[in-house]
Scaffold this motif. Structure first.
Motif, PDB file in Angstrom:
ATOM      1  N   MET A  23      11.912   4.966 -22.527  1.00 24.04           N
ATOM      2  CA  MET A  23      11.877   6.390 -22.722  1.00 24.04           C
ATOM      3  C   MET A  23      11.120   7.124 -21.692  1.00 24.04           C
ATOM      4  O   MET A  23      11.218   8.186 -21.236  1.00 24.04           O
ATOM      5  N   LEU A  24       9.895   6.306 -21.348  1.00 26.40           N
ATOM      6  CA  LEU A  24       9.071   6.933 -20.194  1.00 26.40           C
ATOM      7  C   LEU A  24      10.050   7.108 -18.845  1.00 26.40           C
ATOM      8  O   LEU A  24       9.625   8.122 -18.125  1.00 26.40           O
ATOM      9  N   ASN A  25      10.847   6.075 -18.579  1.00 25.45           N
ATOM     10  CA  ASN A  25      11.750   5.871 -17.529  1.00 25.45           C
ATOM     11  C   ASN A  25      12.627   7.118 -17.457  1.00 25.45           C
ATOM     12  O   ASN A  25      12.870   7.470 -16.363  1.00 25.45           O
ATOM     13  N   ALA A  26      13.177   7.574 -18.687  1.00 21.45           N
ATOM     14  CA  ALA A  26      14.016   8.679 -18.737  1.00 21.45           C
ATOM     15  C   ALA A  26      13.174   9.967 -18.524  1.00 21.45           C
ATOM     16  O   ALA A  26      13.766  10.890 -17.515  1.00 21.45           O
ATOM     17  N   VAL A  27      12.038  10.137 -18.772  1.00 18.98           N
ATOM     18  CA  VAL A  27      11.170  11.265 -18.625  1.00 18.98           C
ATOM     19  C   VAL A  27      10.885  11.327 -17.236  1.00 18.98           C
ATOM     20  O   VAL A  27      10.862  12.217 -16.424  1.00 18.98           O
ATOM     21  N   ASN A  28      10.675  10.182 -16.473  1.00 17.56           N
ATOM     22  CA  ASN A  28      10.542   9.991 -14.804  1.00 17.56           C
ATOM     23  C   ASN A  28      11.537  10.559 -14.049  1.00 17.56           C
ATOM     24  O   ASN A  28      11.455  11.247 -12.952  1.00 17.56           O
TER      25      ASN A  28
END
Length: 129
Positions: free
Chosen positions: A37-42
């Protein structure tokens, strides 16, 4: 490249991570889903930074700088999270979230036949301890 492609990809990554957080029972897989999920935000941060810098003719790249901070925080989060999961696994013998929740709430029985202790037996055990 158009903005829709990375936005759709990041939405799919985020939904996959959200499904992993909600459906998984293993704590390590939940941590991996949070990282997804954090990589999607990045990906969204970088895509919108490139799109906005083309539109405004700026070279500030604040979205990419914010992505670097997010990556650093995610690395610290995964290090602390794995340390906590390993400590819980050593103490309790499992990393299954449902079993950990049940044992924390006191629903897990200590008897081999699976029956829970009655209030009277619990009082006797506390009095002898």
């Amino acid at each position: 490249m158009h903005l829709a492609y990375p936005a759709v990809l990041s939405a799919l990554l985020f939904c996959t991570g959200l499904y992993g957080v909600l459906a998984r029972r293993n704590a390590i897989l939940v941590l991996m889903s949070v990282e997804l999920m954090l990589n999607a935000v990045n990906l969204n941060l970088v895509a919108f930074d490139v799109w906005l810098s083309k539109a405004a003719r700026e070279k500030l790249h604040s979205g990419q700088a914010l992505t670097l901070f997010t990556i650093a925080i995610a690395a610290a989060e995964i290090g602390i999270g794995l340390a906590i999961v390993l400590a819980v696994y050593r103490n309790r013998g499992t990393s299954d979230i449902d079993k950990l929740r049940d044992s924390a709430e006191g629903h897990e029985s200590d008897r081999p036949d699976g029956n829970a202790l009655t209030a009277e037996e619990t009082g006797k055990a506390e009095a002898t301890a």
